[in-house]
Design an enzyme around this catalytic site. Structure first.
Site, short mmCIF file in Angstrom:
data_model
loop_
_atom_site.label_atom_id
_atom_site.label_comp_id
_atom_site.label_asym_id
_atom_site.label_seq_id
_atom_site.Cartn_x
_atom_site.Cartn_y
_atom_site.Cartn_z
N HIS A 78 43.82 24.13 -10.72
CA HIS A 78 44.19 22.96 -11.52
C HIS A 78 44.12 23.30 -13.01
CE1 HIS A 78 44.60 18.74 -12.48
NE2 HIS A 78 43.46 18.75 -13.16
N ASP A 81 47.03 25.35 -14.07
CA ASP A 81 48.21 24.49 -14.14
C ASP A 81 48.23 23.74 -15.48
OD1 ASP A 81 50.56 23.22 -13.06
OD2 ASP A 81 49.32 21.43 -12.73
#
Length: 109
Positions: A78, A81
């Protein structure tokens, strides 16, 4: 690298990437209002946050290069990202600012 270190690095990546993204969005908004100097200042803020994020990312890369092995928590995925999104948005913000500056010059000259 311990699990706690991985989580700390992940959260630092999210923090600095989020700050970079926010500054890039603020730069776009400043350009909309034809505040081009402020837009460029916001891009500089975004760059500074991305430098901080990259320092944490580099710690991960260096650890792996030294042969450290670790399970990759989903929060790290995450975080990566977030970093890539912030980088892309900052690059796009630079282009938008440039286009708005060109439009401003064309309409005011």
């Amino acid at each position: 690298m311990t699990k706690d270190e991985l989580y700390n690095i992940s959260f630092q990546l999210i923090l600095h990437s989020g700050n970079a993204r926010s500054s890039a969005m603020e730069a776009i908004n400043e350009a909309k209002m034809e505040n081009f100097d402020e837009a460029k200042r916001k891009i500089t803020e975004s760059d500074e946050e991305l430098i901080l994020a990259h320092k944490f990312q580099t710690k991960l890369i260096q650890g792996e290069a030294r042969g450290e092995r670790f399970d990759i928590p989903i929060i790290l995925v995450h975080a990566q990202d977030h970093l890539m999104t912030a980088i892309t948005l900052k690059e796009l913000a630079n282009e938008i600012i440039e286009v708005r500056q060109d439009m401003h010059h064309l309409t005011n000259n």
